[in-house]
Write an enzyme that holds these catalytic residues in place. Structure first.
Site, PDB file in Angstrom:
ATOM      1  N   ASP A   8       0.844  -1.079   0.237  1.00  0.00           N
ATOM      2  CA  ASP A   8       0.058   0.132   0.033  1.00  0.00           C
ATOM      3  C   ASP A   8       0.810   1.288  -0.013  1.00  0.00           C
ATOM      4  O   ASP A   8       1.758   1.419   1.054  1.00  0.00           O
ATOM      5  CB  ASP A   8      -1.014   0.040   1.249  1.00  0.00           C
ATOM      6  N   ASP A 129     -16.205  -3.424  -0.496  1.00  0.00           N
ATOM      7  CA  ASP A 129     -15.517  -3.321   0.828  1.00  0.00           C
ATOM      8  C   ASP A 129     -16.678  -2.744   1.700  1.00  0.00           C
ATOM      9  O   ASP A 129     -17.149  -1.756   1.647  1.00  0.00           O
ATOM     10  CB  ASP A 129     -14.645  -1.902   0.638  1.00  0.00           C
TER      11      ASP A 129
END
Length: 243
Positions: A8, A129
């Site tokens: 990330d 999500d």
């Protein structure tokens, strides 16, 4: 079963967030490209790269770094974060990304999402999500008001190539995968499903493994656990290979 180590990127560094919160950040490396090579050296067959700056801002923020990561690696990269138009999608695919993860656009701009799936067949997936059962967008800061059941039929009809399911409540918390939610989703999906959020130990990998043999579950994304050491990626890859 595929384990996808997560890289990330935020402010040019490799970080992990807890439950997607920008104010709950831990920096693990100042060199994301070196981190990506490290996970490849540990046996990763895929890399999962997220442009967190892009996810929050809605536009690519680390393009050159991501292009360099793709050029450095011999394993394929799946990428998400800030991909909200066709030009960005094409640029990333031309830069060496194997497949793209779409979140916000898939929920908020269905026509554009369908066009992406048609233009780049087999290379566009969706990230669902969920927090408390409701799907979040814009880097997990906006509540769409929708559930998986609301959107999945349309996304599959559009040509979605794979589905990533993130349990935000478990992301970065290292509490194990939500197997029941994952099993339910896999039962609705003819395309590969990837779990994200909660993979913390080899026991979590072992618990998930049988589902990859009997359903559309392809594997899991792992982040904080491989950075803090509660999961040894190399040992996990060896365990999977031995099955």
């Amino acid at each position: 079963m595929i384990l996808f180590p997560a890289v990330d990127i935020k402010d040019g560094r490799c970080v992990r967030l807890r439950q997607g919160r920008a104010d709950a950040e831990t920096v693990f490396s100042d060199d994301p490209a070196a981190m990506a090579r490290h996970w490849q050296d540990q046996g990763a067959k895929w890399l999962h790269v997220i442009d967190l700056d892009g996810a929050f801002s809605g536009m690519p923020a680390n393009f050159e770094l991501i292009r360099r990561i793709c050029a450095d690696l011999s394993v394929p990269v799946q990428l998400g974060g800030g991909i909200r138009d066709e030009a960005t999608a094409k640029a990333y695919l031309d830069a060496g990304v194997e497949r793209l993860i779409i979140g916000t656009v898939a929920l908020e701009e269905p026509d554009l999402y369908a066009r992406l799936c048609a233009t780049f067949p087999g290379r566009i997936g969706v990230s669902l999500d969920a927090e408390g059962g409701r799907l979040k967008t814009k880097g997990w800061v906006a509540d769409s008001g929708l559930t998986v059941d609301d959107v999945l039929p349309r996304l599959l009809a559009a040509g979605t190539a794979f589905v990533i399911y993130t349990d935000i409540d478990r992301d970065g918390m290292q509490t194990g995968v939500n197997l029941s939610a994952l099993e339910r989703l896999a039962g609705m999906c003819p395309v590969p499903v990837i779990a994200a959020g909660g993979v913390a130990t080899l026991e979590d990998v072992r618990a998930l493994y049988p589902m990859t043999l009997t359903s559309s579950v392809e594997g899991a994304i792992t982040g904080r656990a491989i950075y803090t050491g509660t999961l040894d990626l190399h040992a996990a890859m060896e365990w999977i290979a031995a099955q």
